[in-house]
Motif scaffolding. Structure first.
Motif, PDB file in Angstrom:
ATOM      1  N   MET A  81       3.272   4.621 -12.633  1.00  0.00           N
ATOM      2  CA  MET A  81       3.953   3.805 -13.641  1.00  0.00           C
ATOM      3  C   MET A  81       2.965   3.024 -14.510  1.00  0.00           C
ATOM      4  N   GLY A  82       1.663   3.222 -14.300  1.00  0.00           N
ATOM      5  CA  GLY A  82       0.661   2.504 -15.079  1.00  0.00           C
ATOM      6  C   GLY A  82       0.440   1.080 -14.613  1.00  0.00           C
TER       7      GLY A  82
ATOM      8  N   ALA B  24       0.836  -1.209   0.000  1.00  0.00           N
ATOM      9  CA  ALA B  24       0.000   0.000   0.000  1.00  0.00           C
ATOM     10  C   ALA B  24       0.868   1.255   0.000  1.00  0.00           C
ATOM     11  N   ASP B  25       2.011   1.194   0.673  1.00  0.00           N
ATOM     12  CA  ASP B  25       2.904   2.353   0.743  1.00  0.00           C
ATOM     13  C   ASP B  25       3.495   2.730  -0.612  1.00  0.00           C
ATOM     14  N   ILE B  26       3.707   1.750  -1.503  1.00  0.00           N
ATOM     15  CA  ILE B  26       4.268   2.058  -2.829  1.00  0.00           C
ATOM     16  C   ILE B  26       3.195   2.141  -3.918  1.00  0.00           C
ATOM     17  N   TYR B  27       1.944   1.883  -3.558  1.00  0.00           N
ATOM     18  CA  TYR B  27       0.866   1.882  -4.557  1.00  0.00           C
ATOM     19  C   TYR B  27       0.807   3.187  -5.357  1.00  0.00           C
ATOM     20  N   PRO B  28       0.939   4.357  -4.749  1.00  0.00           N
ATOM     21  CA  PRO B  28       0.920   5.576  -5.568  1.00  0.00           C
ATOM     22  C   PRO B  28       2.023   5.609  -6.628  1.00  0.00           C
ATOM     23  N   GLN B  29       3.217   5.115  -6.299  1.00  0.00           N
ATOM     24  CA  GLN B  29       4.298   5.040  -7.280  1.00  0.00           C
ATOM     25  C   GLN B  29       3.932   4.091  -8.417  1.00  0.00           C
ATOM     26  N   LEU B  30       3.346   2.951  -8.051  1.00  0.00           N
ATOM     27  CA  LEU B  30       2.949   1.982  -9.070  1.00  0.00           C
ATOM     28  C   LEU B  30       1.897   2.565  -9.996  1.00  0.00           C
TER      29      LEU B  30
ATOM     30  N   ILE C  83       9.615  -4.417 -11.296  1.00  0.00           N
ATOM     31  CA  ILE C  83       8.638  -3.907 -12.264  1.00  0.00           C
ATOM     32  C   ILE C  83       9.287  -2.868 -13.168  1.00  0.00           C
ATOM     33  N   LYS C  84      10.101  -1.987 -12.590  1.00  0.00           N
ATOM     34  CA  LYS C  84      10.820  -0.998 -13.407  1.00  0.00           C
ATOM     35  C   LYS C  84      11.704  -1.698 -14.435  1.00  0.00           C
ATOM     36  N   ALA C  85      12.376  -2.769 -14.025  1.00  0.00           N
ATOM     37  CA  ALA C  85      13.220  -3.523 -14.951  1.00  0.00           C
ATOM     38  C   ALA C  85      12.381  -4.180 -16.045  1.00  0.00           C
TER      39      ALA C  85
END
Length: 187
Positions: A64-65, A55-61, A152-154
């Motif tokens: 990224m679409g 949940a803490d990284i959900y906004p970043q995800l 995911i970025k990779a």
């Protein structure tokens, strides 16, 4: 387990998201990156720590679409009750899918036969519905959302840059590799 490179199978599931019950299907995942984040059960111990971390990284995800679908064999009603009573789970804004019929857990090959629970499995699916990443851990081993974000970025990078690969510990902006005969034995 030959899931890498395979298409996700058709599914329909009820979910809890942001105060509402909604239906989610495989068609809803097309056209964007998706994370299917399986966990054993609501109201447990390691699970809320993982789901809160995610949940803490959900906004970043989202930037990224990437859409996130957490999945357990509990019902969407149980997800709502857990969301309403747990401070950690109360942070969740992504989809919480109910899989009481075990369709998703079976499709992604994480159902524990005879137990009715899913293993801790993470699957990253590309916009065409192809599984690009699989991670499965044992019951007591929690996952790390920061490492998932890096992977995911990779995956997005190599999808956008055919012919390149990301080496170990690759971080966004760092050098990649272009596999060729010239590199054989020189790394």
């Amino acid at each position: 387990m030959a899931l890498i490179g395979s298409m996700i199978l058709p599914f329909t599931a009820q979910a809890y998201k942001e105060g509402k019950f909604v239906e989610v299907t495989d068609a809803d995942t097309r056209g964007k990156w998706a994370v299917f984040f399986f966990y054993p059960a609501d109201f447990t111990f390691v699970c809320p720590t993982e789901l809160e971390d995610l949940a803490d990284i959900y906004p970043q995800l989202q930037k990224m679409g990437v859409e996130v679908y957490s999945v357990s064999t509990d019902t969407h009603f149980s997800h709502k009750a857990w969301h309403d009573t747990s401070p950690a789970i109360g942070k969740i804004n992504y989809y919480m899918l109910g899989d009481q019929n075990h369709n998703l857990s079976t499709n992604f090959q994480v159902l524990r036969e005879g137990q009715g629970l899913a293993d801790r499995g993470t699957f990253v699916v590309d916009p065409e519905g192809v599984i690009q990443l699989v991670e499965i851990t044992s019951e007591g081993v929690g996952r790390n959302a920061a490492e998932l974000l890096r992977k995911i970025k990779a995956a997005q990078y190599i999808a956008a840059h055919p012919g390149e690969v990301c080496p170990a510990k690759w971080e966004e902006g760092e050098a990649t590799l272009a596999p060729s005969l010239d590199l054989v034995g020189k790394i």
